[in-house]
Design a protein around this motif. Sequence first.
Motif, PDB file in Angstrom:
ATOM      1  N   LYS A 211      44.491  48.274  36.952  1.00 17.92           N
ATOM      2  CA  LYS A 211      45.229  49.485  36.576  1.00 17.92           C
ATOM      3  C   LYS A 211      46.484  49.649  37.442  1.00 17.92           C
ATOM      4  O   LYS A 211      47.591  49.855  36.936  1.00 17.92           O
ATOM      5  CB  LYS A 211      44.298  50.692  36.805  1.00 17.92           C
ATOM      6  CG  LYS A 211      44.335  51.735  35.732  1.00 17.92           C
ATOM      7  CD  LYS A 211      43.325  52.833  36.028  1.00 17.92           C
ATOM      8  CE  LYS A 211      42.154  52.776  35.076  1.00 17.92           C
ATOM      9  NZ  LYS A 211      41.199  53.882  35.257  1.00 17.92           N
TER      10      LYS A 211
ATOM     11  N   SER B 141      33.941  45.244  37.567  1.00 15.42           N
ATOM     12  CA  SER B 141      33.567  46.256  38.565  1.00 15.42           C
ATOM     13  C   SER B 141      34.649  47.341  38.627  1.00 15.42           C
ATOM     14  O   SER B 141      35.807  47.105  38.263  1.00 15.42           O
ATOM     15  CB  SER B 141      33.418  45.597  39.932  1.00 15.42           C
ATOM     16  OG  SER B 141      34.694  45.201  40.405  1.00 15.42           O
ATOM     17  N   ARG B 142      34.243  48.524  39.088  1.00 17.55           N
ATOM     18  CA  ARG B 142      35.200  49.640  39.223  1.00 17.55           C
ATOM     19  C   ARG B 142      36.398  49.232  40.067  1.00 17.55           C
ATOM     20  O   ARG B 142      37.535  49.567  39.779  1.00 17.55           O
ATOM     21  CB  ARG B 142      34.518  50.841  39.895  1.00 17.55           C
ATOM     22  CG  ARG B 142      33.481  51.477  39.043  1.00 17.55           C
ATOM     23  CD  ARG B 142      33.835  52.960  38.795  1.00 17.55           C
ATOM     24  NE  ARG B 142      33.062  53.447  37.668  1.00 17.55           N
ATOM     25  CZ  ARG B 142      33.595  53.895  36.541  1.00 17.55           C
ATOM     26  NH1 ARG B 142      34.900  53.972  36.400  1.00 17.55           N
ATOM     27  NH2 ARG B 142      32.820  54.306  35.560  1.00 17.55           N
ATOM     28  N   LEU B 143      36.097  48.502  41.152  1.00 20.08           N
ATOM     29  CA  LEU B 143      37.148  48.084  42.082  1.00 20.08           C
ATOM     30  C   LEU B 143      38.166  47.189  41.367  1.00 20.08           C
ATOM     31  O   LEU B 143      39.380  47.391  41.472  1.00 20.08           O
ATOM     32  CB  LEU B 143      36.513  47.341  43.269  1.00 20.08           C
ATOM     33  CG  LEU B 143      37.484  46.840  44.328  1.00 20.08           C
ATOM     34  CD1 LEU B 143      38.177  48.013  45.029  1.00 20.08           C
ATOM     35  CD2 LEU B 143      36.776  45.966  45.355  1.00 20.08           C
ATOM     36  N   LYS B 144      37.637  46.220  40.612  1.00 22.89           N
ATOM     37  CA  LYS B 144      38.531  45.312  39.887  1.00 22.89           C
ATOM     38  C   LYS B 144      39.343  46.066  38.837  1.00 22.89           C
ATOM     39  O   LYS B 144      40.534  45.822  38.657  1.00 22.89           O
ATOM     40  CB  LYS B 144      37.709  44.215  39.200  1.00 22.89           C
ATOM     41  CG  LYS B 144      37.859  42.874  39.883  1.00 22.89           C
ATOM     42  CD  LYS B 144      37.198  41.770  39.097  1.00 22.89           C
ATOM     43  CE  LYS B 144      37.460  40.437  39.781  1.00 22.89           C
ATOM     44  NZ  LYS B 144      36.629  39.363  39.239  1.00 22.89           N
ATOM     45  N   GLN B 145      38.696  47.008  38.145  1.00 24.55           N
ATOM     46  CA  GLN B 145      39.410  47.788  37.121  1.00 24.55           C
ATOM     47  C   GLN B 145      40.550  48.566  37.755  1.00 24.55           C
ATOM     48  O   GLN B 145      41.646  48.661  37.207  1.00 24.55           O
ATOM     49  CB  GLN B 145      38.453  48.768  36.429  1.00 24.55           C
ATOM     50  CG  GLN B 145      37.472  48.100  35.502  1.00 24.55           C
ATOM     51  CD  GLN B 145      36.645  49.105  34.707  1.00 24.55           C
ATOM     52  OE1 GLN B 145      37.192  49.979  34.051  1.00 24.55           O
ATOM     53  NE2 GLN B 145      35.334  48.982  34.767  1.00 24.55           N
ATOM     54  N   GLN B 146      40.276  49.140  38.937  1.00 25.41           N
ATOM     55  CA  GLN B 146      41.297  49.926  39.621  1.00 25.41           C
ATOM     56  C   GLN B 146      42.477  49.048  40.016  1.00 25.41           C
ATOM     57  O   GLN B 146      43.636  49.425  39.850  1.00 25.41           O
ATOM     58  CB  GLN B 146      40.683  50.622  40.848  1.00 25.41           C
ATOM     59  CG  GLN B 146      41.595  51.694  41.460  1.00 25.41           C
ATOM     60  CD  GLN B 146      42.017  52.779  40.445  1.00 25.41           C
ATOM     61  OE1 GLN B 146      41.168  53.342  39.735  1.00 25.41           O
ATOM     62  NE2 GLN B 146      43.312  53.060  40.340  1.00 25.41           N
TER      63      GLN B 146
ATOM     64  N   HIS C 211      41.264  54.149  24.424  1.00 32.21           N
ATOM     65  CA  HIS C 211      39.851  54.518  24.536  1.00 32.21           C
ATOM     66  C   HIS C 211      39.389  55.461  23.422  1.00 32.21           C
ATOM     67  O   HIS C 211      38.314  56.039  23.484  1.00 32.21           O
ATOM     68  CB  HIS C 211      39.576  55.110  25.924  1.00 32.21           C
ATOM     69  CG  HIS C 211      39.946  54.149  27.015  1.00 32.21           C
ATOM     70  ND1 HIS C 211      39.361  52.907  27.141  1.00 32.21           N
ATOM     71  CD2 HIS C 211      40.881  54.217  27.991  1.00 32.21           C
ATOM     72  CE1 HIS C 211      39.919  52.264  28.166  1.00 32.21           C
ATOM     73  NE2 HIS C 211      40.848  53.042  28.686  1.00 32.21           N
TER      74      HIS C 211
ATOM     75  N   LYS D 199      36.873  50.398  23.797  1.00 26.94           N
ATOM     76  CA  LYS D 199      36.544  49.633  24.998  1.00 26.94           C
ATOM     77  C   LYS D 199      37.505  48.458  25.175  1.00 26.94           C
ATOM     78  O   LYS D 199      37.740  47.683  24.249  1.00 26.94           O
ATOM     79  CB  LYS D 199      35.106  49.123  24.876  1.00 26.94           C
ATOM     80  CG  LYS D 199      34.548  48.550  26.149  1.00 26.94           C
ATOM     81  CD  LYS D 199      33.029  48.463  26.070  1.00 26.94           C
ATOM     82  CE  LYS D 199      32.480  48.060  27.428  1.00 26.94           C
ATOM     83  NZ  LYS D 199      31.027  48.030  27.446  1.00 26.94           N
TER      84      LYS D 199
ATOM     85  N   ASN E 156      36.866  46.869  31.057  1.00 26.67           N
ATOM     86  CA  ASN E 156      35.800  47.848  31.279  1.00 26.67           C
ATOM     87  C   ASN E 156      34.464  47.172  31.634  1.00 26.67           C
ATOM     88  O   ASN E 156      33.541  47.835  32.096  1.00 26.67           O
ATOM     89  CB  ASN E 156      35.605  48.755  30.065  1.00 26.67           C
ATOM     90  CG  ASN E 156      36.818  49.639  29.775  1.00 26.67           C
ATOM     91  OD1 ASN E 156      37.195  49.853  28.630  1.00 26.67           O
ATOM     92  ND2 ASN E 156      37.473  50.145  30.825  1.00 26.67           N
ATOM     93  N   TYR E 157      34.356  45.844  31.411  1.00 28.19           N
ATOM     94  CA  TYR E 157      33.141  45.113  31.807  1.00 28.19           C
ATOM     95  C   TYR E 157      33.166  44.741  33.290  1.00 28.19           C
ATOM     96  O   TYR E 157      32.160  44.307  33.830  1.00 28.19           O
ATOM     97  CB  TYR E 157      32.998  43.819  30.984  1.00 28.19           C
ATOM     98  CG  TYR E 157      32.625  44.050  29.544  1.00 28.19           C
ATOM     99  CD1 TYR E 157      31.317  44.392  29.194  1.00 28.19           C
ATOM    100  CD2 TYR E 157      33.568  43.919  28.527  1.00 28.19           C
ATOM    101  CE1 TYR E 157      30.969  44.597  27.870  1.00 28.19           C
ATOM    102  CE2 TYR E 157      33.223  44.127  27.198  1.00 28.19           C
ATOM    103  CZ  TYR E 157      31.924  44.470  26.878  1.00 28.19           C
ATOM    104  OH  TYR E 157      31.566  44.681  25.562  1.00 28.19           O
TER     105      TYR E 157
END
Length: 167
Positions: free
Chosen positions: A156, A148-153, A15, A141, A145-146
């Motif tokens: 991760k 949803s927060r849920l999917k990113q989590q 990042h 980026k 990062n495009y």
Amino acid sequence: MALLPILRYPDPRLHKKAAPISIVDASIRQLAADMAETMYAAPGIGLAATQVDRHIRLIIIDVTENKSKLQAFINPEIINKSGGCDGEEGCLSVPGIYETVNRAETITIKALDLDGNPFELTAEGLLAVCIQHEIDHLNGKVFVNYLSRLKQQRIKDKLLKQARETL
Ligand code: ZN
């Protein structure tokens, strides 16, 4: 030439914003050659210097099936874009994850080549998507990062678990 280690998401170094390259010299050409070897070995179709922990504005791309058209872009800048398309993307820094991202369909960029000469290029389709994906890396980026927060989590957690299991 040398194979370079590729940073894996969620490594915070992915990042960092990359700095412009002021002089295109032999060390830049050497890095581009090492990045190409690393990309082909992975195998992948694009690699940004950010992904090998070098935070300068250099990307390399080869979207051909037979590794016949290696392109390097130094200080790439999108100067025009049009249209939109949804496509499935993956990333050498996010192994095993493929998600749909919306990108411009056609772009025109200006950049320097490996001799330091400026050029412009209009690209569409896979090449256009790949250039946009790699320029995102230079801006810190990652394609997830495009999402949803849920999917990113979830991504991760999955990658952190994978990393622990391969230690
Ligand atoms: Zn990537």
